[in-house]
Design a protein around this motif. Sequence first.
Motif, mmCIF file in Angstrom:
data_model
loop_
_atom_site.group_PDB
_atom_site.id
_atom_site.type_symbol
_atom_site.label_atom_id
_atom_site.label_comp_id
_atom_site.label_asym_id
_atom_site.label_seq_id
_atom_site.Cartn_x
_atom_site.Cartn_y
_atom_site.Cartn_z
ATOM 1 N N CYS A 1 7.261 16.558 5.454
ATOM 2 C CA CYS A 1 8.092 15.519 6.024
ATOM 3 C C CYS A 1 8.116 14.270 5.099
ATOM 4 O O CYS A 1 7.101 14.111 4.276
ATOM 5 N N ARG B 1 10.563 12.218 9.072
ATOM 6 C CA ARG B 1 11.514 13.113 9.108
ATOM 7 C C ARG B 1 11.094 14.498 8.345
ATOM 8 O O ARG B 1 10.771 14.413 7.122
ATOM 9 N N ALA C 1 14.900 12.520 12.377
ATOM 10 C CA ALA C 1 13.544 11.637 12.246
ATOM 11 C C ALA C 1 13.186 11.257 13.771
ATOM 12 O O ALA C 1 13.916 10.966 14.719
#
Length: 127
Positions: A47, A102, A108
């Motif tokens: 992420c 995100r 996100a």
Amino acid sequence: MRASRAVRGFFVGALLGALSASAWAAPPPQAQREIEQLIAALGASRCEFQRNGTWYSATDAQAHLQRKYDYLRKRDLVDTAEQFIERAGTQSSMSGKAYSVRCPGKAAVPSAQWLGGRLSALRHATP
């Protein structure tokens, strides 16, 4: 004789001050484990982490949250994983802007939501 007592008192005070400043207050062991696991989970994820309008890699995010955790520990300001999320993982302490996470193929989300979800998963995975 009077001067030597004053000097001795100064050194004893300085030594005690240095010892107390170098000692880190630590959360309870379970909270420490959970916080360390949260920080590691973010670092191991693929992420991205948004901080002050810029997206950073998971490893950069991990380093950032580790620094914030260390800061809180030095000041005895974190006793639970929830406090860690609230005080270190939710928003910038400088700008007040919320953090976001995100992950690949996903929208996100606020970092507090992401970290809270990981904390819940950790707790449910532990017998």
